[in-house]
Design an enzyme around this catalytic site. Structure first.
Site, short mmCIF file in Angstrom:
data_model
loop_
_atom_site.label_atom_id
_atom_site.label_comp_id
_atom_site.label_asym_id
_atom_site.label_seq_id
_atom_site.Cartn_x
_atom_site.Cartn_y
_atom_site.Cartn_z
N LYS A 13 0.84 -1.22 0.00
CA LYS A 13 0.00 0.00 0.00
C LYS A 13 0.87 1.26 0.00
O LYS A 13 0.66 2.17 -0.79
CB LYS A 13 -0.93 0.03 1.23
CG LYS A 13 -1.84 -1.18 1.35
CD LYS A 13 -2.74 -1.09 2.57
CE LYS A 13 -2.05 -1.07 3.92
NZ LYS A 13 -1.33 -2.31 4.28
N ARG A 88 -10.12 0.37 8.98
CA ARG A 88 -9.56 -0.93 9.32
C ARG A 88 -10.48 -1.75 10.21
O ARG A 88 -10.10 -2.86 10.61
CB ARG A 88 -8.27 -0.70 10.10
CG ARG A 88 -7.03 -1.09 9.38
CD ARG A 88 -5.93 -0.40 10.12
NE ARG A 88 -4.76 -1.18 10.17
CZ ARG A 88 -3.63 -0.82 9.55
NH1 ARG A 88 -3.55 0.26 8.84
NH2 ARG A 88 -2.57 -1.56 9.67
N ARG A 127 11.99 -5.49 5.04
CA ARG A 127 11.68 -4.09 4.72
C ARG A 127 12.56 -3.15 5.53
O ARG A 127 12.80 -3.37 6.71
CB ARG A 127 10.21 -3.78 5.03
CG ARG A 127 9.93 -2.27 4.93
CD ARG A 127 8.47 -1.93 4.96
NE ARG A 127 7.83 -2.34 6.20
CZ ARG A 127 6.53 -2.21 6.41
NH1 ARG A 127 5.75 -1.70 5.48
NH2 ARG A 127 6.00 -2.62 7.56
N ARG A 160 11.20 -1.02 11.11
CA ARG A 160 10.05 -0.74 11.97
C ARG A 160 9.99 -1.73 13.12
O ARG A 160 10.25 -2.92 12.94
CB ARG A 160 8.75 -0.80 11.14
CG ARG A 160 8.40 0.54 10.54
CD ARG A 160 7.25 0.49 9.59
NE ARG A 160 6.06 -0.21 10.04
CZ ARG A 160 4.92 -0.26 9.35
NH1 ARG A 160 4.83 0.40 8.19
NH2 ARG A 160 3.89 -0.92 9.80
N ARG A 171 -0.16 -9.12 13.32
CA ARG A 171 -0.83 -8.09 12.51
C ARG A 171 -1.66 -8.74 11.41
O ARG A 171 -2.77 -8.28 11.10
CB ARG A 171 0.21 -7.15 11.90
CG ARG A 171 0.79 -6.18 12.92
CD ARG A 171 2.13 -5.60 12.46
NE ARG A 171 2.08 -4.88 11.22
CZ ARG A 171 3.13 -4.71 10.40
NH1 ARG A 171 4.30 -5.22 10.71
NH2 ARG A 171 3.00 -4.02 9.29
P1 AP5 Z 1 4.88 -1.51 1.88
O1 AP5 Z 1 4.53 -0.68 0.69
O2 AP5 Z 1 5.64 -0.87 2.99
O3 AP5 Z 1 3.58 -2.26 2.44
P2 AP5 Z 1 2.31 -1.72 3.23
O4 AP5 Z 1 1.12 -2.39 2.64
O5 AP5 Z 1 2.33 -0.24 3.30
O6 AP5 Z 1 2.60 -2.39 4.63
P3 AP5 Z 1 2.49 -1.79 6.11
O7 AP5 Z 1 3.27 -2.74 7.00
O8 AP5 Z 1 2.88 -0.35 6.14
O9 AP5 Z 1 0.98 -1.95 6.38
P4 AP5 Z 1 0.26 -1.90 7.73
O10 AP5 Z 1 -1.12 -1.73 7.27
O11 AP5 Z 1 0.51 -3.05 8.62
O12 AP5 Z 1 0.99 -0.72 8.51
P5 AP5 Z 1 0.54 0.76 8.87
O13 AP5 Z 1 1.74 1.60 8.85
O14 AP5 Z 1 -0.66 1.13 8.10
O15 AP5 Z 1 5.71 -2.77 1.32
C1 AP5 Z 1 6.19 -3.77 2.19
C2 AP5 Z 1 7.52 -4.34 1.64
O16 AP5 Z 1 7.25 -4.99 0.40
C3 AP5 Z 1 8.58 -3.27 1.34
O17 AP5 Z 1 9.83 -3.78 1.66
C4 AP5 Z 1 8.46 -3.05 -0.19
O18 AP5 Z 1 9.69 -2.64 -0.75
C5 AP5 Z 1 8.01 -4.42 -0.67
N1 AP5 Z 1 7.13 -4.37 -1.84
C6 AP5 Z 1 6.08 -3.55 -2.04
N2 AP5 Z 1 5.48 -3.81 -3.22
C7 AP5 Z 1 6.18 -4.85 -3.77
C8 AP5 Z 1 6.03 -5.60 -4.99
N3 AP5 Z 1 5.06 -5.36 -5.87
N4 AP5 Z 1 6.92 -6.60 -5.22
C9 AP5 Z 1 7.93 -6.87 -4.33
N5 AP5 Z 1 8.10 -6.19 -3.17
C10 AP5 Z 1 7.24 -5.20 -2.90
O19 AP5 Z 1 0.05 0.58 10.38
C11 AP5 Z 1 0.97 0.31 11.42
C12 AP5 Z 1 0.25 0.26 12.75
O20 AP5 Z 1 -0.37 1.54 13.03
C13 AP5 Z 1 -0.90 -0.75 12.84
O21 AP5 Z 1 -0.45 -2.05 13.15
C14 AP5 Z 1 -1.74 -0.13 13.97
O22 AP5 Z 1 -1.16 -0.35 15.23
C15 AP5 Z 1 -1.64 1.36 13.67
N6 AP5 Z 1 -2.70 1.82 12.77
C16 AP5 Z 1 -2.54 2.40 11.53
N7 AP5 Z 1 -3.73 2.67 10.98
C17 AP5 Z 1 -4.68 2.29 11.88
C18 AP5 Z 1 -6.09 2.29 11.87
N8 AP5 Z 1 -6.79 2.77 10.84
N9 AP5 Z 1 -6.73 1.80 12.96
C19 AP5 Z 1 -6.05 1.32 14.02
N10 AP5 Z 1 -4.70 1.27 14.10
C20 AP5 Z 1 -4.02 1.75 13.02
MG MG Z 2 2.53 1.19 4.85
#
Ligand code: AP5
Ligand code: MG
Length: 216
Positions: A13, A88, A127, A160, A171
């Site tokens: 994402k 979410r 990552r 992270r 997660r």
């Molecule tokens: P990346 O693009 O970083 O993936 P992502 O989908 O953004 O993954 P996240 O871990 O950021 O998602 P998340 O939803 O768990 O975390 P968030 O920060 O929202 O890509 C991942 C890896 O894959 C990278 O190394 C990249 O290079 C590689 N990659 C990407 N595309 C690729 C491809 N096509 N081919 C090969 N490799 C590829 O949330 C974190 C925390 O915040 C949550 O756990 C929670 O505690 C809190 N939080 C955030 N939002 C909320 C909410 N709405 N409600 C409650 N808690 C929340």
């Molecule tokens: Mg992300």
């Protein structure tokens, strides 16, 4: 253009949102990034969220609804945005519907990226983020493990806290239990585009663009 980019942790994402936000000059709203900035600045929100995030749990719906509403209300949301990481939970769907109605925001594109669990675990354990320019990289993909391919900074990669294998698996479990019902909710209301997140980064971007232009 309003886009909700939806999918499991690690599906890509953030990677896609950064590309699209630059290309179309629209704001990338990542709730995870906003929370991490708040943790770094030790704001009240950051202090409340830190432990919850490090352990892989979800921050409360109330806090998240307030954060998204404040973010949208303080920007030119009519110019378009990509929402990454919200909603979410089903409660966050209700909150989001209320916010969109109140701010008179048009129906968004809803795009789901999909990938298998083991692909995700492999990606997230490798990552890294550049602490200078926030570029997301994967140790599997870069030739020089010490230099950011975007800004050339040396030794700038950070990991992270929630990218430890047991936290990643937690997660993913929470995604299946609390977040996947959001998909059913939106599938009844909107046309949801389901795309393969294991295609190359360029191919995923191209497939998203096909959805945005109606050529899918
Ligand atoms: P990346 O693009 O970083 O993936 P992502 O989908 O953004 O993954 P996240 O871990 O950021 O998602 P998340 O939803 O768990 O975390 P968030 O920060 O929202 O890509 C991942 C890896 O894959 C990278 O190394 C990249 O290079 C590689 N990659 C990407 N595309 C690729 C491809 N096509 N081919 C090969 N490799 C590829 O949330 C974190 C925390 O915040 C949550 O756990 C929670 O505690 C809190 N939080 C955030 N939002 C909320 C909410 N709405 N409600 C409650 N808690 C929340
Ligand atoms: Mg992300």
């Amino acid at each position: 253009m309003q886009i909700i980019l939806f999918g499991a942790p690690g599906v890509g994402k953030g990677t896609q949102a950064k590309i699209l936000s630059q290309k179309y000059n629209i704001k990338h709203i990542s709730t995870g990034d906003i929370l991490r900035e708040s943790v770094a600045r030790k704001t009240d929100l950051g202090i409340a969220a830190k432990e919850v995030m490090d352990s892989g749990d979800l921050v409360s719906d109330d806090l998240m609804g307030g954060l998204v509403k404040e973010t949208l209300a303080n920007m030119d949301y009519k110019a378009g945005f990509i929402l990454d990481g919200f909603p979410r939970t089903l409660e966050q769907c209700n909150l989001m519907d209320g916010i969109f109605e109140e701010l008179d925001i048009e129906k968004p594109f809803f795009i789901l990226l999909k990938a298998d669990t083991e692909v995700i675990v492999n990606r997230l354990t490798k990552r890294r983020l550049c602490s200078k320019c926030q570029t997301i990289v994967n140790l599997n993909d870069i030739a020089d493990l010490n230099t950011c391919p975007n800004c050339n900074a040396n030794d700038s990669f950070i990991e992270r806290k929630d990218d430890k294998e047991e936290v990643i698996r937690k997660r993913l479990r929470i995604y299946r239990e609390a977040t996947l019902p959001v998909l059913d909710y939106y599938q009844e209301k909107y046309k949801v585009a389901i795309l393969n997140g294991t295609d190359s980064v360029e191919m995923v971007t191209s497939n998203i663009e096909k959805v945005l232009t109606g050529n899918d």
